[in-house]
Design a protein around this motif. Structure first.
Motif, short mmCIF file in Angstrom:
data_model
loop_
_atom_site.label_atom_id
_atom_site.label_comp_id
_atom_site.label_asym_id
_atom_site.label_seq_id
_atom_site.Cartn_x
_atom_site.Cartn_y
_atom_site.Cartn_z
N LEU A 1 1.27 -1.25 0.15
CA LEU A 1 -0.08 0.11 0.11
C LEU A 1 0.73 1.27 -0.26
O LEU A 1 2.22 1.54 -0.01
N SER A 2 0.30 2.20 -0.81
CA SER A 2 1.10 3.45 -0.55
C SER A 2 0.30 4.70 -0.92
O SER A 2 -1.49 4.33 -1.19
N PRO A 3 0.06 5.77 0.70
CA PRO A 3 -0.90 6.36 0.62
C PRO A 3 -0.81 7.35 -1.03
O PRO A 3 -1.99 7.76 -1.72
N GLN A 4 0.18 7.39 -1.27
CA GLN A 4 -0.31 8.02 -2.83
C GLN A 4 -0.80 7.14 -4.00
O GLN A 4 -1.71 8.24 -4.86
N THR A 5 -0.83 6.61 -3.79
CA THR A 5 -1.44 5.25 -4.33
C THR A 5 -3.58 4.86 -4.11
O THR A 5 -4.07 5.95 -5.07
N ILE A 6 -3.44 4.67 -2.60
CA ILE A 6 -5.11 4.23 -2.38
C ILE A 6 -5.54 6.24 -2.35
O ILE A 6 -6.59 5.99 -2.15
N ASN A 7 -4.80 7.21 -2.01
CA ASN A 7 -6.04 8.46 -2.30
C ASN A 7 -6.25 8.86 -3.77
O ASN A 7 -7.44 9.86 -3.46
N LYS A 8 -5.89 7.96 -4.67
CA LYS A 8 -6.73 8.51 -5.74
C LYS A 8 -7.53 7.47 -6.27
O LYS A 8 -7.42 7.22 -7.44
N VAL A 9 -7.63 5.90 -5.30
CA VAL A 9 -9.31 5.55 -5.61
C VAL A 9 -10.48 5.44 -4.83
O VAL A 9 -10.53 6.21 -4.05
N SER A 10 -11.00 5.49 -6.13
CA SER A 10 -12.91 5.21 -5.11
C SER A 10 -13.39 4.37 -4.04
O SER A 10 -14.14 4.78 -4.11
N HIS A 11 -13.29 3.15 -4.98
CA HIS A 11 -13.88 2.00 -4.17
C HIS A 11 -12.84 0.82 -4.16
O HIS A 11 -11.83 0.98 -5.04
N VAL A 12 -13.03 0.26 -2.66
CA VAL A 12 -12.02 -1.37 -3.68
C VAL A 12 -12.69 -2.30 -3.11
O VAL A 12 -13.92 -2.07 -2.07
N PHE A 13 -12.64 -3.10 -3.51
CA PHE A 13 -13.58 -4.47 -3.79
C PHE A 13 -13.03 -5.35 -2.66
O PHE A 13 -11.45 -6.18 -3.21
N ALA A 14 -13.49 -6.27 -1.42
CA ALA A 14 -12.43 -7.47 -0.67
C ALA A 14 -12.96 -8.50 -0.57
O ALA A 14 -14.02 -8.33 -1.05
N TRP A 15 -11.40 -9.37 -1.23
CA TRP A 15 -12.14 -10.43 -0.83
C TRP A 15 -13.34 -10.75 0.12
O TRP A 15 -13.52 -12.16 0.21
N GLY A 16 -12.56 -10.50 2.10
CA GLY A 16 -13.64 -11.16 2.70
C GLY A 16 -13.41 -9.98 3.61
O GLY A 16 -12.98 -8.68 3.53
N GLN A 17 -14.14 -10.17 4.93
CA GLN A 17 -14.17 -9.60 5.89
C GLN A 17 -12.62 -9.05 6.57
O GLN A 17 -12.16 -8.28 6.97
N GLU A 18 -12.07 -10.46 6.37
CA GLU A 18 -10.38 -10.16 6.79
C GLU A 18 -9.54 -9.34 5.94
O GLU A 18 -8.87 -8.34 7.13
N ASN A 19 -10.02 -9.23 4.99
CA ASN A 19 -8.93 -7.86 4.13
C ASN A 19 -9.48 -6.94 4.65
O ASN A 19 -9.01 -5.63 4.85
N VAL A 20 -10.71 -6.29 4.67
CA VAL A 20 -11.31 -5.18 5.46
C VAL A 20 -10.83 -5.01 6.61
O VAL A 20 -10.41 -3.96 6.76
N ASP A 21 -10.75 -5.72 7.75
CA ASP A 21 -10.44 -5.55 8.86
C ASP A 21 -8.58 -4.68 9.18
O ASP A 21 -8.11 -4.18 9.99
N LEU A 22 -7.91 -5.83 7.82
CA LEU A 22 -6.77 -5.44 7.20
C LEU A 22 -6.67 -4.44 7.29
O LEU A 22 -5.80 -3.05 7.72
N MET A 23 -7.03 -4.01 6.30
CA MET A 23 -6.92 -2.99 5.75
C MET A 23 -7.19 -1.26 6.08
O MET A 23 -6.93 0.06 6.23
N GLN A 24 -8.36 -1.78 7.30
CA GLN A 24 -8.39 -0.94 8.88
C GLN A 24 -7.73 -0.09 9.38
O GLN A 24 -7.60 0.68 10.50
#
Length: 495
Positions: free
Chosen positions: A105-128
């Motif tokens: 992950l990079s602040p410069q890239t993720i700030n240009k993303v409008s939506h993220v599609f997660a594989w599952g709840q673990e993916n969400v918990d990790l990203m948060q």
């Protein structure tokens, strides 16, 4: 130069594909669902998508990662007027959070993303947990199209390939390797661009970006030790199971040479990385791996999988605690492995099941039942208005900056791809070999037969390695449709 969008008031969905054998089938399925909902879809080679992106009608670019390596391209995409949505291709098998954030992950890239599609709840918990996560970035638990390909209703898609593999190889044990960090197809994508003996002067490779030098060197040494385990394992299995073929399937980004050297000494060792891994798993008697995503795929498919862990290191073996290993039988030496495989081949052991393992897979992988992940992703795109409204144009000066960047980058990349020796063009063609419209039409037809839909979906070559997919606007296309009739539906998104 112009940034004027032409055609219907709907955003083009841009689906780049990096590794054809791993991604294409699932992304073709996603493209069909999108086209059925009215999206014109551009799909094909990621590199060649970037070559053409300045002339593609404004749309939604689906990224497979949010690494720092993509920062400049993400910036250019936004300057050109494209939106960016993303998923994390490697989210199912990842290192601890702090290391994962540095690498993926990079602040410069993720700030240009409008939506993220997660594989599952673990993916969400990790990203948060990510400290630079934009406050209002929507993260949707949709599952992933690659997960759709594992579902029972879509497994028959691979029946022809499964039959061919069984007819060709008979009973076989499948070994999936995952050593591109230390056995890369081209030097620049490994941890270091050089051998261990020359690492004092070797430059950091693509896989080492984001790591400290000490960590990268230690990881390289550990991976080399595991690779050596597998170099010994392959001929040992061939001797221990004289009635079985041993099929080695290297990672798409690996060099084949060390495995081909092993195969040259035996008629029953085969090296083959062709096609999607799913039919290989369905045709195999068992899978042997070391922390590879195929361990998860084998579990979902009910195929017995064994994680071979002869070398362990607490600092670097986050894969030991990873999902594929937890879903597999775990063996720490060859004698244990031989015993487990004998029991699998005798029918005493099947896929490694149990309530605990099922709860684990449920935590990581959404959309195992109900609507497919593809449908859930398109639902999000529709609800966000991409299917109803064209994206607004960028100011001319902003568009010009993006246009100039991608043109210069394309020219430099084309030169770099043709450098003497192992080069990016060879690597590209290795990961995305030529594929025809007829080949893709056959895939769409098989999907349609299984799901009883997609009879209005048409595909046409857009340019080299790129294709347009769209629906004939709800009208069922006659079987004898002329080329002119088919081309009409693509005209708006090609002009």
């Amino acid at each position: 130069m112009t940034n004027t969008n032409v055609g219907d008031s709907v955003s083009t969905l841009i689906i780049p594909v990096e590794s054809q054998v791993r991604e294409l089938d699932a992304k073709i399925l996603l493209a069909c669902f999108a086209a059925e909902r009215g999206f014109p879809v551009l799909i094909g080679s990621r590199a060649f998508t970037h070559f053409q992106v300045a002339s593609i009608p404004r749309g939604v670019y689906l990224a497979k990662s949010m690494r720092s390596l993509s920062s400049s391209m993400f910036k250019a995409l936004r300057q050109l007027g494209h939106e960016i949505v993303a998923w994390e291709e490697e989210a199912l098998v990842h290192p601890p959070a702090d290391t994962y954030f540095t690498l993926r992950l990079s602040p410069q890239t993720i700030n240009k993303v409008s939506h993220v599609f997660a594989w599952g709840q673990e993916n969400v918990d990790l990203m948060q947990q990510y400290p630079d996560l934009p406050q209002n970035l929507p993260i949707h638990i949709t599952g992933n199209p690659r997960g759709d390909m594992l579902r029972p209703e879509l497994r028959p898609f691979f029946d022809p390939e499964v039959k061919k593999l069984r007819d060709r190889y008979g009973d076989f044990i499948l070994i999936n390797t995952n050593f591109s960090d230390v056995n890369p197809f081209i030097p620049s994508i490994g941890l270091f661009q050089g051998t261990k003996d020359s690492d004092k002067t070797a430059r950091r490779g693509q896989a080492g970006i984001g790591m400290s030098l000490e960590f990268a060197e230690g990881l390289r040494d550990h991976k080399l030790a595991i690779l050596e385990d597998f170099k010994q394992l392959i001929p040992a299995l061939e001797r221990a199971f004289p009635d079985m073929t041993i099929v080695v399937r290297p990672h798409p980004s690996e060099s084949n040479q060390i495995y081909q050297d092993l195969a040259a000494r035996s008629d029953r060792i085969v090296i083959n990385k062709e096609g999607n891994v799913i039919p290989w798993l369905l045709a195999a008697k068992a899978l042997v791996h070391n922390g590879c995503t195929t361990g998860l795929e084998a579990y979902v498919l009910g195929v017995p999988a064994v994680s071979y862990l002869a070398t362990l290191n607490k600092l670097y073996d986050y894969d030991f605690q990873g999902l594929p290993t937890k879903l597999s039988y775990q063996c720490f030496n060859f004698e244990e492995l031989r015993e487990i495989l004998n029991r699998i081949l005798a029918g005493e052991l099947g896929g490694a099941g149990g309530e605990e393992r099922q709860a684990l897979i449920d935590y990581y992988l959404a959309a195992q039942k109900g609507p497919l992940a593809c449908e859930r992703i398109i639902d999000v795109l529709e609800s966000s208005g991409y299917s109803k409204n064209r994206l607004p144009p960028s100011p001319l000066s902003t568009f010009a900056q993006g246009w100039l960047f991608v043109k210069i980058k394309a020219a430099l990349t084309n030169l770099y791809m043709r450098r003497p020796g192992p080069n990016r063009l060879a690597y590209h063609d290795h990961r995305f070999p030529e594929i025809s419209v007829a080949d893709l039409e056959q895939k769409i037809t098989r999907f349609g037969q299984l799901l009883n839909r997609f009879d209005t979906i048409k595909i046409e070559q857009h340019s080299k390695h790129l294709f347009m997919i769209c629906s004939q606007r709800g009208r069922k296309m006659p079987q004898t449709a002329t080329a002119a009739e088919v081309s009409e539906d693509f005209r708006a998104v090609k002009e």
